[in-house]
Design a protein around this motif. Sequence first.
Motif, PDB file in Angstrom:
ATOM      1  N   CYS A  49      -7.596  -0.602   6.326  1.00 39.02           N
ATOM      2  CA  CYS A  49      -6.488  -0.040   5.551  1.00 39.02           C
ATOM      3  C   CYS A  49      -6.872   1.309   4.957  1.00 39.02           C
ATOM      4  N   GLU A  50      -5.866   2.155   4.744  1.00 41.58           N
ATOM      5  CA  GLU A  50      -6.051   3.319   3.897  1.00 41.58           C
ATOM      6  C   GLU A  50      -6.030   2.799   2.473  1.00 41.58           C
ATOM      7  N   GLY A  51      -6.769   3.438   1.600  1.00 43.42           N
ATOM      8  CA  GLY A  51      -6.788   2.983   0.222  1.00 43.42           C
ATOM      9  C   GLY A  51      -7.278   4.054  -0.715  1.00 43.42           C
ATOM     10  N   THR A  52      -7.480   3.649  -1.961  1.00 44.33           N
ATOM     11  CA  THR A  52      -8.068   4.542  -2.949  1.00 44.33           C
ATOM     12  C   THR A  52      -9.154   3.775  -3.683  1.00 44.33           C
ATOM     13  N   VAL A  53     -10.136   4.503  -4.135  1.00 42.59           N
ATOM     14  CA  VAL A  53     -11.203   3.928  -4.930  1.00 42.59           C
ATOM     15  C   VAL A  53     -11.340   4.803  -6.175  1.00 42.59           C
ATOM     16  N   ARG A  54     -11.518   4.164  -7.310  1.00 44.73           N
ATOM     17  CA  ARG A  54     -11.664   4.901  -8.563  1.00 44.73           C
ATOM     18  C   ARG A  54     -13.142   4.942  -8.914  1.00 44.73           C
ATOM     19  N   ARG A  55     -13.672   6.153  -8.968  1.00 46.74           N
ATOM     20  CA  ARG A  55     -15.093   6.349  -9.297  1.00 46.74           C
ATOM     21  C   ARG A  55     -15.212   7.502 -10.264  1.00 46.74           C
ATOM     22  N   ALA A  56     -16.084   7.335 -11.223  1.00 49.08           N
ATOM     23  CA  ALA A  56     -16.372   8.401 -12.187  1.00 49.08           C
ATOM     24  C   ALA A  56     -15.084   8.977 -12.784  1.00 49.08           C
ATOM     25  N   GLY A  57     -14.130   8.084 -13.069  1.00 50.65           N
ATOM     26  CA  GLY A  57     -12.911   8.501 -13.729  1.00 50.65           C
ATOM     27  C   GLY A  57     -11.865   9.183 -12.871  1.00 50.65           C
ATOM     28  N   ARG A  58     -12.082   9.220 -11.558  1.00 50.73           N
ATOM     29  CA  ARG A  58     -11.066   9.842 -10.694  1.00 50.73           C
ATOM     30  C   ARG A  58     -10.847   8.975  -9.461  1.00 50.73           C
ATOM     31  N   SER A  59      -9.647   9.087  -8.902  1.00 50.95           N
ATOM     32  CA  SER A  59      -9.321   8.343  -7.687  1.00 50.95           C
ATOM     33  C   SER A  59      -9.563   9.223  -6.478  1.00 50.95           C
ATOM     34  N   GLU A  60     -10.069   8.627  -5.423  1.00 54.79           N
ATOM     35  CA  GLU A  60     -10.242   9.364  -4.179  1.00 54.79           C
ATOM     36  C   GLU A  60      -9.839   8.472  -3.013  1.00 54.79           C
ATOM     37  N   PRO A  61      -9.343   9.095  -1.939  1.00 48.71           N
ATOM     38  CA  PRO A  61      -8.934   8.308  -0.779  1.00 48.71           C
ATOM     39  C   PRO A  61     -10.137   7.653  -0.115  1.00 48.71           C
ATOM     40  N   CYS A  62      -9.897   6.500   0.482  1.00 50.34           N
ATOM     41  CA  CYS A  62     -10.967   5.813   1.202  1.00 50.34           C
ATOM     42  C   CYS A  62     -10.341   4.994   2.324  1.00 50.34           C
ATOM     43  N   VAL A  63     -11.201   4.417   3.145  1.00 44.94           N
ATOM     44  CA  VAL A  63     -10.795   3.462   4.166  1.00 44.94           C
ATOM     45  C   VAL A  63     -11.420   2.138   3.750  1.00 44.94           C
ATOM     46  N   VAL A  64     -10.615   1.093   3.720  1.00 44.90           N
ATOM     47  CA  VAL A  64     -11.094  -0.231   3.326  1.00 44.90           C
ATOM     48  C   VAL A  64     -11.115  -1.113   4.570  1.00 44.90           C
ATOM     49  N   LYS A  65     -12.278  -1.667   4.862  1.00 41.54           N
ATOM     50  CA  LYS A  65     -12.447  -2.556   6.003  1.00 41.54           C
ATOM     51  C   LYS A  65     -12.684  -3.953   5.446  1.00 41.54           C
ATOM     52  N   VAL A  66     -11.770  -4.884   5.761  1.00 43.10           N
ATOM     53  CA  VAL A  66     -11.826  -6.244   5.228  1.00 43.10           C
ATOM     54  C   VAL A  66     -12.182  -7.198   6.361  1.00 43.10           C
ATOM     55  N   ALA A  67     -13.214  -8.012   6.121  1.00 42.81           N
ATOM     56  CA  ALA A  67     -13.656  -8.981   7.135  1.00 42.81           C
ATOM     57  C   ALA A  67     -12.725 -10.170   7.177  1.00 42.81           C
ATOM     58  N   LYS A  68     -12.358 -10.569   8.387  1.00 45.33           N
ATOM     59  CA  LYS A  68     -11.619 -11.822   8.564  1.00 45.33           C
ATOM     60  C   LYS A  68     -12.636 -12.952   8.648  1.00 45.33           C
ATOM     61  N   SER A  69     -12.156 -14.168   8.706  1.00 49.55           N
ATOM     62  CA  SER A  69     -13.012 -15.339   8.756  1.00 49.55           C
ATOM     63  C   SER A  69     -14.071 -15.205   9.850  1.00 49.55           C
ATOM     64  N   GLY A  70     -15.322 -15.436   9.493  1.00 49.32           N
ATOM     65  CA  GLY A  70     -16.407 -15.406  10.457  1.00 49.32           C
ATOM     66  C   GLY A  70     -16.977 -14.027  10.736  1.00 49.32           C
TER      67      GLY A  70
END
Length: 178
Positions: A49-70
């Motif tokens: 997924c496209e996403g955002t991560v908040r670090r050091a008080g600011r948001s930045e775009p990121c890519v989130v990779k989520v593991a499915k079962s196994g």
Amino acid sequence: EEKGMVLVDVRKLQKKQADMGAAGPSEQAWQERIRAEKAITVGERFKVCEGTVRRAGRSEPCVVKVAKSGAKAILKHEMDMLNKVGNTVAVEVLYWDGNQLALEKGVVTLEQWLMRPMDFDARVWMCKQLVQVPKVMHDKHLVWGDLKPSNLVVIFRDAVLSVKAIDLEGTVKIGQHV
């Protein structure tokens, strides 16, 4: 707390990390907020997924990779390889909790970038960038089994363009079995 937001308790995560033997970002990096917002791809093992991560008080775009079962062990292996290669030629690991991995987001894939018209200097720059990725991996005695333009992204950070590797789950250390 906002829907889709994950808050990370540093102490619980450090215990989980110690239990799993996982190496990851610094303690400061664990004190982040992450949100997966729009699915890019959904495969057998991962949802990306496209996403955002908040670090050091600011948001930045990121890519989130989520593991499915196994697929958690495969995702952990990818995180380990990204950390081993380093963020000069691979995307930076921004977040890891054992089930999801947030990564630095590229502007476009190399495949998309190469469709753009480029002058001679831009082509020379691109060639120099491309040579660095396998060179660094070779120097670290790693073999990346999925080298292709769609697995390289162009990153624009601090007014500097660079090419970085993504999808390192198939990377192995020379001498290991696949």
